[in-house]
Design an enzyme around this catalytic site. Structure first.
Site, mmCIF file in Angstrom:
data_model
loop_
_atom_site.group_PDB
_atom_site.id
_atom_site.type_symbol
_atom_site.label_atom_id
_atom_site.label_comp_id
_atom_site.label_asym_id
_atom_site.label_seq_id
_atom_site.Cartn_x
_atom_site.Cartn_y
_atom_site.Cartn_z
ATOM 1 N N ASN A 1 0.807 -1.225 0.000
ATOM 2 C CA ASN A 1 0.000 0.000 0.000
ATOM 3 C C ASN A 1 0.838 1.272 0.000
ATOM 4 O O ASN A 1 0.414 2.299 -0.538
ATOM 5 C CB ASN A 1 -0.988 -0.002 1.175
ATOM 6 C CG ASN A 1 -0.328 -0.218 2.520
ATOM 7 O OD1 ASN A 1 0.831 -0.639 2.607
ATOM 8 N ND2 ASN A 1 -1.064 0.064 3.582
ATOM 9 N N GLU B 1 4.580 -4.355 12.182
ATOM 10 C CA GLU B 1 3.509 -3.366 12.005
ATOM 11 C C GLU B 1 2.426 -4.075 11.215
ATOM 12 O O GLU B 1 2.548 -4.273 10.006
ATOM 13 C CB GLU B 1 4.044 -2.126 11.280
ATOM 14 C CG GLU B 1 3.162 -0.906 11.421
ATOM 15 C CD GLU B 1 2.082 -0.859 10.363
ATOM 16 O OE1 GLU B 1 0.941 -1.306 10.672
ATOM 17 O OE2 GLU B 1 2.357 -0.406 9.253
ATOM 18 N N CYS C 1 -3.560 0.362 6.899
ATOM 19 C CA CYS C 1 -3.673 -0.480 8.089
ATOM 20 C C CYS C 1 -4.259 0.256 9.287
ATOM 21 O O CYS C 1 -4.941 -0.351 10.124
ATOM 22 C CB CYS C 1 -2.312 -1.055 8.443
ATOM 23 S SG CYS C 1 -1.028 0.203 8.615
ATOM 24 N N GLU D 1 8.132 2.482 14.437
ATOM 25 C CA GLU D 1 8.808 3.101 13.297
ATOM 26 C C GLU D 1 8.636 4.608 13.426
ATOM 27 O O GLU D 1 7.646 5.097 13.981
ATOM 28 C CB GLU D 1 8.224 2.584 11.977
ATOM 29 C CG GLU D 1 8.445 1.093 11.817
ATOM 30 C CD GLU D 1 8.059 0.564 10.447
ATOM 31 O OE1 GLU D 1 8.907 -0.102 9.838
ATOM 32 O OE2 GLU D 1 6.918 0.790 10.014
#
Length: 516
Positions: free
Chosen positions: A179, A276, A310, A490
């Protein structure tokens, strides 16, 4: 219609002469290898099958690549190990200077990179340009941090002392999602390289193109050849990477099932992992909100990148007093979203990533209707007027009403442009229902009551929370989840902790006192 000349690129520098470029959707053809090792594009040394590469806007196959086998993965790791030896000996300032140059090159070529992202991913060029800006900002941010990485000095009795050193891990593996292909590669590589590591990166097989541009940019900026290598492939290639004895760490962005498998493989080598993963995030809208902002926030929480995000806030809890007004306005604005050719400047929603995913999203909508949800708008295959787009993977953005917490559309991550609206009455009720999920990536609240806002986000079991906005992710802020949405962070200074390790050194300034 905008003139296609609006998108004609200038004469391309050497870096981007890897394939026949065109500004017109439906004409791009992939030509050169997509693996990158030792500072150059290469064909894999081995592999057992080819994958097609699609242009989602048209449904065309624009090329194919050989999935990297165990030998190619080993060569990529060896190349990274060699580069690591030189890179890890540079000072933080020296590494930062090179990373700043990489950020400058990306900024200078943002339109070219964004166009490749749009061709291979399907998101609108408007969004892709934002993604590329976030990418160079990420590298620039960690370039600034690189020179500040330091340990501590601790004074001990008798003039003795100790100190800590923050040291790199070695060869890190990054495994990206489809994505945000280029952006995710930057989010993983920038802190890794700033800390002195090398990286072997495997993008999603659905979006293999743009990360190779990043590899070439790093080389042009001056990193040692082999410091950032790219291997292409699917699950088998990822397994070879995770199980390689000389890989020090794995960072993965993707689904929960795959994340669980990666964690299991890494555990056998006692490798640290950053995960993640997915989400089914709540957006809580109270009756005292600024309705206009809440509607905009709900659109941002659901329809960026065709809903393939997400951290999207797809469970939209709306206080009953404003349910009717909110629903009417959010449906109206959703119906006005411009769908079509993602390379046109005014397009705001492009196609989904591929046909299987389109069918999966449509099946979720069908199941929602069967379970009693009401489709308030969208949720159907969309066929643009332009004939060359007729085989593209488009769906109209969908809003579901009459939803209940036990419906599949409310519990499971759809990863498409589907918003579920759920009414609530009290703050306590909303918070309890918001947390009733195995995910915990993000959450948001819209209210004028600042005390309530902080109280609610304090109670949300999620790693990234928003007050009176949604889906803003400045690179200075750490990003990551709770529960089954993963762990590790992150971005922000926090990411440094996940790409480095501490060494403690004790220095005795006197004689040794022995108990023997």
């Amino acid at each position: 219609m905008l003139s296609s000349s609006k998108f004609l690129l200038p004469v391309l520098p050497r870096l981007f002469r890897f394939t026949a470029m065109s500004s017109v959707t439906g004409t791009y053809e992939l030509q050169d290898p997509l693996n990158y090792r030792g500072g150059t594009r290469v064909q894999p040394a081995d592999g057992n099958h080819y994958e097609d590469v699609y242009e989602p806007a048209t449904g065309r196959v624009i090329g194919k690549f050989l999935c990297s086998g165990e030998k190619e993965v080993d060569l990529a790791v060896q190349s990274a190990q060699t580069a690591f030896k030189a890179w890890s000996q540079k000072s933080g300032m020296e590494r930062g200077t090179i990373l700043l140059e990489a950020a400058r090159i990306i900024r200078e070529r943002r339109e070219e990179i964004a166009k490749m992202e749009t061709i291979n991913n399907g998101k609108s060029l408007f969004e892709a340009l934002v993604d590329i800006d976030i990418s160079w900002q990420c590298i620039q941010y960690y370039a600034g941090l690189a020179g500040s990485l330091a340990g501590q000095h601790i004074q001990l009795p008798g003039g003795s002392f100790a100190y800590t050193r923050r040291e790199p891990l070695g060869v890190c593996v990054g495994i990206g999602a489809w994505n945000y292909p280029f952006q995710i590669a930057c989010w993983k590589s920038a802190p890794a390289l700033a800390c002195g590591n090398a990286m072997v990166f495997k993008p999603s097989p659905f979006t293999p193109i743009s990360v190779v541009l990043l590899a070439e940019i790093y080389t042009e900026a001056g990193v040692p050849k082999g410091l950032f290598n790219v291997v292409q492939g699917g699950a088998a290639t990822g397994q070879f990477l995770c199980q390689h004895s000389n890989v020090a760490k794995v960072s993965f962005t993707g689904s929960v099932p795959t994340g669980s498998k990666i964690m299991e493989m890494a555990a056998k080598g006692i490798k640290p992992v950053t995960l993640e993963l997915g989400g089914k995030s709540p957006l809580i809208i109270f009756s005292d909100c600024v309705l206009e902002n809440a509607v905009k926030g709900a659109l941002m929480a659901n329809f960026l990148t065709q809903g393939e995000v997400c951290c999207n806030g797809t469970r939209v809890f709306v206080q009953r007093e404003i349910l009717s007004a909110f629903t009417k306005e959010v449906v109206r604005q959703t119906q006005n979203i411009k769908i079509g050719d993602p390379l046109l400047e005014d397009t705001r929603m492009g196609p989904l990533i591929n046909r299987p995913h389109l069918e999966k999203v449509l099946s979720f909508i069908k199941q929602a209707k069967e379970q009693g949800a009401e489709v308030l708008c969208g949720g159907e295959p969309y066929v643009p007027e332009d004939p060359k787009l007729h085989e593209g993977f488009y769906v109209s953005p969908c809003i579901l009403g009459n939803c209940e917490d036990n419906m599949t559309c409310v519990k499971e991550e759809i990863f498409g442009p589907v918003m579920s609206i759920l009414p609530f009455d009290t703050e306590e009720e909303a918070l309890e229902r918001a947390n009733s999920t195995r995910f915990g990536l993000a959450g948001g609240v819209f209210t004028k009551d600042i005390q309530r806002a902080h109280r609610v986000v304090a109670g949300l079991q999620a790693g990234m929370c928003f007050i009176n906005n949604y889906n803003t992710s400045p690179v200075e802020l750490p990003f990551g989840g709770y529960k089954m949405s993963g762990f590790g962070r992150e971005n922000g200074e926090a990411a440094i902790e996940y790409y480095s390790q501490l060494k403690t050194v004790c220095v005795e300034m006197g004689d040794v006192e022995s108990v023997f």
